[in-house]
Design a protein around this motif. Structure first.
Motif, PDB file in Angstrom:
ATOM      1  N   UNK A  76      43.839  27.009  49.511  1.00  0.00           N
ATOM      2  CA  UNK A  76      45.044  26.898  50.332  1.00  0.00           C
ATOM      3  C   UNK A  76      46.294  26.827  49.470  1.00  0.00           C
ATOM      4  N   UNK A  77      46.209  26.103  48.348  1.00  0.00           N
ATOM      5  CA  UNK A  77      47.368  26.006  47.447  1.00  0.00           C
ATOM      6  C   UNK A  77      47.697  27.373  46.865  1.00  0.00           C
ATOM      7  N   UNK A  78      46.697  28.121  46.461  1.00  0.00           N
ATOM      8  CA  UNK A  78      46.951  29.439  45.852  1.00  0.00           C
ATOM      9  C   UNK A  78      47.455  30.450  46.866  1.00  0.00           C
ATOM     10  N   UNK A  79      46.902  30.422  48.081  1.00  0.00           N
ATOM     11  CA  UNK A  79      47.228  31.467  49.061  1.00  0.00           C
ATOM     12  C   UNK A  79      48.408  31.119  49.952  1.00  0.00           C
ATOM     13  N   UNK A  80      48.704  29.824  50.047  1.00  0.00           N
ATOM     14  CA  UNK A  80      49.722  29.399  50.988  1.00  0.00           C
ATOM     15  C   UNK A  80      49.190  29.241  52.402  1.00  0.00           C
TER      16      UNK A  80
END
Length: 383
Positions: free
Chosen positions: A339-343
């Motif tokens: 989630x942090x990487x993809x937004x």
């Protein structure tokens, strides 16, 4: 060629036992995607012990930890009663967080954390691993395949306490199913003297039994059963999850390491149950890390359904030989990292965790009211 994404820097916030024996080793196993850089504790002595054990700097000031080690995300691992307070502190410092269960002891504390995260633009995942364990994952893959049709009712038969058991029960119905109300019954009973595995004692004991009926939108039903001695009593050995679906059913049977999953559809003539065979495929034919679980369904149109271990070893190498619970918790960590990487959103997230805790609290409130149904708020469900 595209370069690999940089490792996400991780801090462990809290010095509970799980910080050392669970999260430290898991983070080492998830290198290079996740890289442990520091730990925080309230007290110097406990923070120093954890830092020394994991080989990273320790801090008692979270702002100083952030200035010196620049973590991207934090694993909040404290005593359950402190989840709300410390989780909010980490979010207000601008960290993406993996929160231990429950998300917070009260719904007000959970709402404060979620509101602060939305304001700060940070991600929250909650370490609810029970439905992420491999045997639960293959059941969810089978339900997603459509072979069973719609699940009408789901049961937690002592398969996990509180929010853990509720999450397993809800997972069979689908996490998008909206619960409307809860009726509860909670009673305490004396037990004969026997050994407590967790406390290491022998003597008379008392159990608290919790039973709940959850009504869902569209007529689906969830049933929850738990006893306070369910993890360590020879008197209460049964642990099972069940579901009754349109075209079949599933249940766990057995005790301890001998638990078996019994999943059935119909034979082609529609006259008998046709049992699904679950095959655990390992790294080697004589053992090693889990590669995948294959369900041999007996259905000609969809003869196999497979769950692949995301932490499986490379074909010509060796991966971490984690047990099922470690695989589940590692899934929580990688959900947050993704989630942090993809937004995007984590796969479970704070609203689902809040709802599981809301159901537990509503069951207890209903019991205090003599079984009167308690309506649920269930904000954010399905989102």
């Amino acid at each position: 060629m595209t370069s690999a994404p940089r490792p996400l820097r991780v801090a462990i916030v809290g010095t509970s036992a799980r910080s050392d024996h669970l999260y430290g080793p898991l983070l080492r196993g998830l290198e290079p995607d996740l890289h442990l850089v520091s730990v925080w504790g309230r007290r110097e002595a406990s923070a120093a012990r954890l830092g020394q054990s994991l080989g990273v700097p320790h801090f008692t000031d979270l702002a100083e930890l952030i200035r010196q080690t620049a973590p991207d995300l934090a694993v909040v691992s404290v005593a359950g009663a402190a989840n709300g307070e410390v989780g909010l502190m980490a979010v207000e410092h601008g960290l993406h967080v993996l929160l231990e269960t429950p998300i917070a002891p009260t719904l007000a504390e959970a709402d404060a954390i979620i509101t602060a995260a939305q304001r700060r633009g940070v991600k929250i995942e909650v370490a609810e691993q029970f439905h992420r364990r491999p045997m639960e994952q293959i059941k969810l893959r089978l339900l997603e395949s459509g072979l069973f049709g719609r699940v009408h009712s789901s049961f937690n038969d002592f398969a996990g306490h509180g929010y853990h058991g509720v999450s397993v029960m809800r997972s069979y119905l689908g996490f998008g199913a909206r619960p409307l109300s809860v009726s509860g019954s909670v009673h305490a009973y004396p037990l004969a003297a026997h050994w407590s595995l967790l406390e290491g004692t022998r003597g008379p004991r008392e159990e608290t039994q919790e039973h709940g009926l959850v009504e869902f939108e569209g007529g689906q039903v969830g049933l929850f059963h738990w006893t306070s001695v369910g993890y360590d009593s020879a008197l209460r050995w049964w642990r099972s999850g069940r579901f009754l679906a349109e075209r079949g059913m599933g249940l766990s049977i057995g005790v301890g390491p001998d638990v078996q999953e019994r999943l059935s559809l119909l034979t082609p003539d529609g006259e008998a149950p046709q049992f699904i065979t679950l095959e655990r495929r390992l790294e080697r034919n004589d053992g090693g890390a889990l590669r995948e679980i294959v369900a041999h369904t007996g259905d000609p149109a969809q003869p196999t359904v497979t769950w692949v271990n995301p932490f499986r070893p490379a074909r010509k190498g060796h991966g971490p030989q984690w047990h099922d619970d470690e695989i589940g918790v590692a899934g929580c960590l990688t959900s947050l990292a993704g989630a942090v990487r993809s937004g995007g959103d984590p796969s479970y997230g704070p609203w689902q965790a809040r709802l599981d805790q809301e159901i537990v609290l509503a069951m207890q409130e209903s019991a205090q009211r003599g079984g009167e149904p308690v309506a649920l708020e269930a904000p954010g469900i399905g989102g």
